[in-house]
Write an enzyme that holds these catalytic residues in place. Sequence first.
Site, PDB file in Angstrom:
ATOM      1  N   SER A   1       0.648  -1.364  -0.019  1.00 24.77           N
ATOM      2  CA  SER A   1       0.016   0.179   0.083  1.00 24.77           C
ATOM      3  C   SER A   1       0.981   1.223   0.102  1.00 24.77           C
ATOM      4  O   SER A   1       0.404   2.248  -0.733  1.00 24.77           O
ATOM      5  CB  SER A   1      -0.906  -0.085   1.292  1.00 24.77           C
ATOM      6  OG  SER A   1      -1.816  -1.197   1.082  1.00 24.77           O
TER       7      SER A   1
ATOM      8  N   HIS B   1       0.914   4.887   4.541  1.00 22.70           N
ATOM      9  CA  HIS B   1       0.009   5.547   3.507  1.00 22.70           C
ATOM     10  C   HIS B   1       0.435   6.778   3.203  1.00 22.70           C
ATOM     11  O   HIS B   1       0.711   7.390   2.314  1.00 22.70           O
ATOM     12  CB  HIS B   1      -1.475   5.275   3.704  1.00 22.70           C
ATOM     13  CG  HIS B   1      -2.072   3.907   3.606  1.00 22.70           C
ATOM     14  ND1 HIS B   1      -3.175   3.423   3.886  1.00 22.70           N
ATOM     15  CD2 HIS B   1      -1.412   2.690   3.581  1.00 22.70           C
ATOM     16  CE1 HIS B   1      -3.433   2.315   3.489  1.00 22.70           C
ATOM     17  NE2 HIS B   1      -2.200   1.777   3.431  1.00 22.70           N
TER      18      HIS B   1
END
Length: 387
Positions: free
Chosen positions: A280, A338
């Site tokens: 991610s 993230h």
Amino acid sequence: MAWRGCFKKWSTIDTINVPSLFPKSTRFTTHPQQRCGFRKAQKQMETKKGVHEETDVGEAGRHKNAVPPQPEAPVPPRKPGRLFRPLVFTVGFTGCSFGTAAILQYESVKSRVQMAMEEAKEGNQNKLREADDTTYWHNWWNQLSHFQKQVILVMSVIDDWWNGLSEGQKTVTGIIALNTVVLCCWRIPSMQRSMIKYFTSNPASKTRCLPMVLSSFSHYSFIHMIANMYVLWTFSTSIVSLLGREQFLALYLSGGVISTFISYVLKTATGRLGPSLGASGAIMTVLAAVCTKIPEAKLGIILLPMVSITAGNALKALVTLDTAGLLLGWRFFDHAAHLGGALFGVWYIVYGNDMIWKKREPLVKFWHELRNGSSGRSRPGGGGGHV
């Protein structure tokens, strides 16, 4: 007297500690390493450094020799010094990634030029051989069996599908294949200890640097991998057309390492040490780079295909969501990773490309002289060895 002896014998047996006859270490367990291996980790104290490292131990390890339960270990202390090696590794790996990408791009361009020159020389000769080649291949096809013809037809279909892909999709196909192999390794019980050690990033672990790279190719859940790879496949054509294949790979790998380092910093600062894995962070770097470069591009939502949103607004929404998750302490995703990946992607498009990639000429020139210097000196006049 007989009943009195029986009563004494019964009372003596009753006073025996029954659990000691069947300690928990002898109970039957089915693949203890496979049961949420890195999710339910046992906190243990290191005897030398005093670091609480989360490791995966089975039932037999927890109750070995019927040791009585120990009190719960305290929260690991915040030790910023353990971030020094990951910081050096992050800087070094990022520099090596872009340096290697510049050299690979040089080699790719050089090979393409040489192939174009060879094809131009052989073009006239191939025209004269076309008639003879057609007859030869026609006779060769007729001599094949039915099974061989079917295999060749399947291979031709695969070849047509591969040639129909964009350069970005071809590049991402290798990344998807590597993630699939790692996902299959997670399903092998005998490999899970090694997978936890090298394919999950944890600032409390002894091995902190190498997992920063390998965890970006690691997924424990099939749905998690499918979601990440779908997003990567969607943005692959755009990012490779903007940056090129070599620069994209350097950005992807560096984004994975930098996002993991940001996660290390936040975990160490808050004391919430634990393992993380997934692509991610690297994918957020790619997504942020595309959205920053083309903010007016229209993006669709998977579950709501009739709704579209601009790339710039989509990036703002994702950053806001991860910021809220970080402030509110949500634990379902690694929001620090993230945010780290997204911020690195924005920084690279705004500043990094000019600071790093556009200043690669000295390195490429040095590599050119190092690679072709000996052959150039051996030729008379010293004029050889240049593209």
